[in-house]
Design a protein around this motif. Sequence first.
Motif, mmCIF file in Angstrom:
data_model
loop_
_atom_site.group_PDB
_atom_site.id
_atom_site.type_symbol
_atom_site.label_atom_id
_atom_site.label_comp_id
_atom_site.label_asym_id
_atom_site.label_seq_id
_atom_site.Cartn_x
_atom_site.Cartn_y
_atom_site.Cartn_z
ATOM 1 N N MET A 53 -17.831 -6.411 19.430
ATOM 2 C CA MET A 53 -17.360 -7.500 20.281
ATOM 3 C C MET A 53 -18.336 -7.777 21.416
ATOM 4 N N GLN A 54 -19.037 -6.727 21.867
ATOM 5 C CA GLN A 54 -19.937 -6.885 22.998
ATOM 6 C C GLN A 54 -21.340 -6.359 22.757
ATOM 7 N N TYR A 55 -21.471 -5.413 21.861
ATOM 8 C CA TYR A 55 -22.754 -4.745 21.694
ATOM 9 C C TYR A 55 -23.293 -4.941 20.277
ATOM 10 N N LYS A 56 -24.542 -4.579 20.122
ATOM 11 C CA LYS A 56 -25.192 -4.740 18.817
ATOM 12 C C LYS A 56 -25.060 -3.510 17.939
ATOM 13 N N GLU A 57 -24.432 -2.452 18.482
ATOM 14 C CA GLU A 57 -24.276 -1.226 17.694
ATOM 15 C C GLU A 57 -22.810 -0.826 17.611
ATOM 16 N N MET A 58 -22.512 -0.158 16.511
ATOM 17 C CA MET A 58 -21.167 0.331 16.248
ATOM 18 C C MET A 58 -21.298 1.598 15.421
ATOM 19 N N VAL A 59 -20.264 2.436 15.442
ATOM 20 C CA VAL A 59 -20.228 3.573 14.523
ATOM 21 C C VAL A 59 -20.338 3.046 13.102
ATOM 22 N N GLU A 60 -21.233 3.621 12.321
ATOM 23 C CA GLU A 60 -21.382 3.172 10.935
ATOM 24 C C GLU A 60 -20.120 3.491 10.140
ATOM 25 N N LEU A 61 -19.518 2.466 9.581
ATOM 26 C CA LEU A 61 -18.325 2.609 8.765
ATOM 27 C C LEU A 61 -18.597 2.086 7.365
ATOM 28 N N GLN A 62 -17.942 2.682 6.404
ATOM 29 C CA GLN A 62 -18.004 2.193 5.041
ATOM 30 C C GLN A 62 -17.013 1.042 4.887
ATOM 31 N N PRO A 63 -17.163 0.220 3.838
ATOM 32 C CA PRO A 63 -16.178 -0.836 3.618
ATOM 33 C C PRO A 63 -14.764 -0.264 3.591
ATOM 34 N N LYS A 64 -13.850 -0.970 4.219
ATOM 35 C CA LYS A 64 -12.430 -0.615 4.283
ATOM 36 C C LYS A 64 -12.166 0.659 5.085
ATOM 37 N N GLU A 65 -13.022 0.934 6.064
ATOM 38 C CA GLU A 65 -12.752 2.003 7.016
ATOM 39 C C GLU A 65 -12.407 1.384 8.369
ATOM 40 N N VAL A 66 -11.416 1.948 9.019
ATOM 41 C CA VAL A 66 -10.976 1.422 10.310
ATOM 42 C C VAL A 66 -10.875 2.546 11.332
ATOM 43 N N ILE A 67 -11.047 2.187 12.595
ATOM 44 C CA ILE A 67 -10.833 3.081 13.727
ATOM 45 C C ILE A 67 -9.744 2.458 14.584
ATOM 46 N N LEU A 68 -8.754 3.256 14.969
ATOM 47 C CA LEU A 68 -7.651 2.776 15.787
ATOM 48 C C LEU A 68 -7.836 3.234 17.232
ATOM 49 N N GLY A 216 -13.632 -6.721 6.978
ATOM 50 C CA GLY A 216 -13.702 -5.685 5.956
ATOM 51 C C GLY A 216 -13.667 -4.266 6.470
ATOM 52 N N LYS A 217 -13.857 -4.097 7.776
ATOM 53 C CA LYS A 217 -13.854 -2.772 8.408
ATOM 54 C C LYS A 217 -13.955 -2.983 9.903
ATOM 55 N N GLY A 218 -13.813 -1.904 10.686
ATOM 56 C CA GLY A 218 -14.065 -2.035 12.113
ATOM 57 C C GLY A 218 -13.073 -1.314 12.990
ATOM 58 N N MET A 219 -13.286 -1.454 14.303
ATOM 59 C CA MET A 219 -12.485 -0.772 15.310
ATOM 60 C C MET A 219 -11.463 -1.733 15.922
ATOM 61 N N PHE A 220 -10.180 -1.379 15.779
ATOM 62 C CA PHE A 220 -9.100 -2.147 16.376
ATOM 63 C C PHE A 220 -8.998 -1.867 17.876
ATOM 64 N N LEU A 221 -8.632 -2.901 18.642
ATOM 65 C CA LEU A 221 -8.247 -2.737 20.030
ATOM 66 C C LEU A 221 -6.764 -3.102 20.122
ATOM 67 N N VAL A 248 -10.739 6.369 10.175
ATOM 68 C CA VAL A 248 -11.778 7.264 10.688
ATOM 69 C C VAL A 248 -11.419 7.596 12.141
ATOM 70 N N HIS A 249 -11.539 8.877 12.483
ATOM 71 C CA HIS A 249 -11.196 9.338 13.823
ATOM 72 C C HIS A 249 -12.464 9.693 14.587
#
Length: 362
Positions: A53-68, A216-221, A248-249
């Motif tokens: 949402m703000q930065y150019k980097e994120m934890v690398e996730l595989q397709p259909k992986e989510v962080i809550l 397809g994946k990502g970190m929920f807020l 993913v935790h």
Amino acid sequence: MKFAFAVAATASLLLVPTGGAFATESCPGNPDALGTSREVAIDPATLPRIGFMQYKEMVELQPKEVILTFDDGPLPKTTPAVLEALRKECVKATFFIVGRMAKAYPNVLREVAAEGHSIGTHSVTHPLIFPKQSLEKGKKEIDDGFAIVNAILAQDGRQAAPWFRFPGLGRTAAFEKHLDQIGVVSMSADFPVDDWLRHTPDQVYKTALARLEANGKGMFLLHDIQPATVAMLPRLLRTLKERGYKVVHMVPLGTPGAEVARAETRTRVPAMPKQPVSDTVSPGMMPSLAEPVQPAPLTPPPAPSAADQTPGPGGQLPARLNPLPPHNVVGGDLMPLRRDEMPFSVFWPSQIVNDLRAPTMR
């Protein structure tokens, strides 16, 4: 020196020994649980800023992986219900704690940590527009937020992870530099669910799924203080399981069994499908990858002292981030806030606003 300290410090921030991913077949009472597929350890040296949402980097996730992730708690009427929903599915998440809320409800914070969820911080009072804070006031919001949370977690031998989420995602380069200097990660997110807009549970649920499916994946807020989130969360977790998503935790560096997170780089803002109702997102809540706004005037932050860069016993955080009396404590209680000082009161449930207007915090 800073990077070496960051690694040493985070090694002491384990909330609970987890031993890696959680097997769904071992989830009590729910052999078909969503579960937590894997744990990734966040190294501030290699991932100092996270979230597309703000930065150019994120934890690398595989397709259909989510962080809550959940913001703004703890709150007795909602946070335990969120914990119960996560517990039934054996899912682990990250909670970004507002210091004033932690001071008011310390036992709820301790329960969150005891469940094995990761703890980050979210300032002391959650100023509505964080970039309008002076540099010194904003640094106090950050540092004292850690101090309050750590003082509570220390009762159980725990400590917050070195992760901070800006209130309202309002950042400046000067505040980000301060986080860099103290070895703390700036945690953004990939997409919100707009649960602060007083949407119904069904609207929040549809927004969450629409944005996840678009990316397809990502970190929920999410927000553990919002009744709509509490109501829709069990349904959302069930749907994630049915559609083949995995959780993913994020955990502090040094957690046994966790793999060190790798960085994924992206230059575009994640897809944000239109909300299912006509409400619009509040200014500042949907920042882009543009350079952060600079408040003026700003004085350069002081160079880190030797004490700040020298780990204490067990590699603890610098003294100013360890349990210390917060700057606005009077007689053991936080000073009452005026209504114009209420953290995010426009979007918070009325119970919180009423509680925080009380003469002293409980």
